[in-house]
Design a protein around this motif. Structure first.
Motif, mmCIF file in Angstrom:
data_model
loop_
_atom_site.group_PDB
_atom_site.id
_atom_site.type_symbol
_atom_site.label_atom_id
_atom_site.label_comp_id
_atom_site.label_asym_id
_atom_site.label_seq_id
_atom_site.Cartn_x
_atom_site.Cartn_y
_atom_site.Cartn_z
ATOM 1 N N ASP A 1 0.820 -1.214 0.000
ATOM 2 C CA ASP A 1 0.000 0.000 0.000
ATOM 3 C C ASP A 1 0.853 1.263 0.000
ATOM 4 N N ARG B 1 3.676 1.513 2.185
ATOM 5 C CA ARG B 1 4.463 1.582 3.422
ATOM 6 C C ARG B 1 5.907 1.123 3.238
ATOM 7 N N LEU C 1 5.379 1.254 8.781
ATOM 8 C CA LEU C 1 4.538 2.454 8.888
ATOM 9 C C LEU C 1 5.366 3.696 9.217
ATOM 10 N N PRO D 1 -1.781 4.805 5.951
ATOM 11 C CA PRO D 1 -2.343 3.852 4.995
ATOM 12 C C PRO D 1 -3.698 4.276 4.427
ATOM 13 N N ASP D 2 -4.444 5.129 5.126
ATOM 14 C CA ASP D 2 -5.743 5.588 4.611
ATOM 15 C C ASP D 2 -5.582 6.525 3.415
ATOM 16 N N ARG E 1 -2.508 6.944 1.907
ATOM 17 C CA ARG E 1 -1.329 6.451 1.174
ATOM 18 C C ARG E 1 -0.283 7.550 0.998
#
Length: 118
Positions: free
Chosen positions: A5, A7, A50, A72-73, A75
Motif C-alpha cells: 500500500d 508503506r 509504517l 495507509p488511509d 497512502r
C-alpha cells in the motif's frame, strides 16, 4: 505477506550509507554554487514499515534525524526533518508515483512565503 500500500516506499534507504551531500549555501537567489560535504546515514524501519527513522551524521557540523510516517488511509508520507542545530522543520507530505516520490509543504524563507518540494 508483504503489504503493497506504499508503506515500503522507503525500504531502499534501510541500512548504513556513506554519501556526499550537496547544498546551495545561498538559496532562492539564482546561485549555482554548491557546497559538498560527506555524511553517514543510518536508516531503520519501525512498526512494520509504517514509520522509518534515519540519523544523518556529519564530521564537522551538527547532523539531524528524519522521521517518516506513512498513513495507509491516504497512502501519503509525512516527512519530518529535525536538525541538531535548528530543531524541527515544517513536514513535507506526499507519495510515490511510478517510483518517484514528491513531497510538498508551505513554509517561509527569510520572511517570504515559499512552496517546498522534496
Amino acid at each position: 505477506m508483504t503489504i503493497d500500500d506504499g508503506r515500503h516506499d522507503f525500504d531502499f534507504l534501510y541500512g548504513t550509507w556513506r554519501a556526499t551531500n550537496r547544498m546551495l549555501p545561498k538559496r532562492l537567489v539564482g546561485s549555482n554554487e554548491w557546497s559538498e560535504f560527506p555524511s553517514t546515514l543510518r536508516c531503520q524501519p519501525l512498526l512494520g514499515g509504517l514509520m522509518n527513522v534515519d540519523e544523518l551524521t556529519l564530521p564537522d557540523r551538527p547532523g539531524g534525524v528524519t522521521v517518516r510516517v506513512f498513513n495507509p488511509d491516504t497512502r501519503e508520507w509525512s516527512v519530518y526533518w529535525v536538525a541538531a542545530a535548528s530543531g524541527v522543520d515544517v513536514p513535507v507530505v506526499g507519495t510515490f508515483r511510478d517510483g518517484v516520490g514528491e513531497f510538498y509543504s508551505d513554509d517561509t524563507w527569510e520572511g517570504k512565503e515559499i512552496r517546498v518540494r522534496y
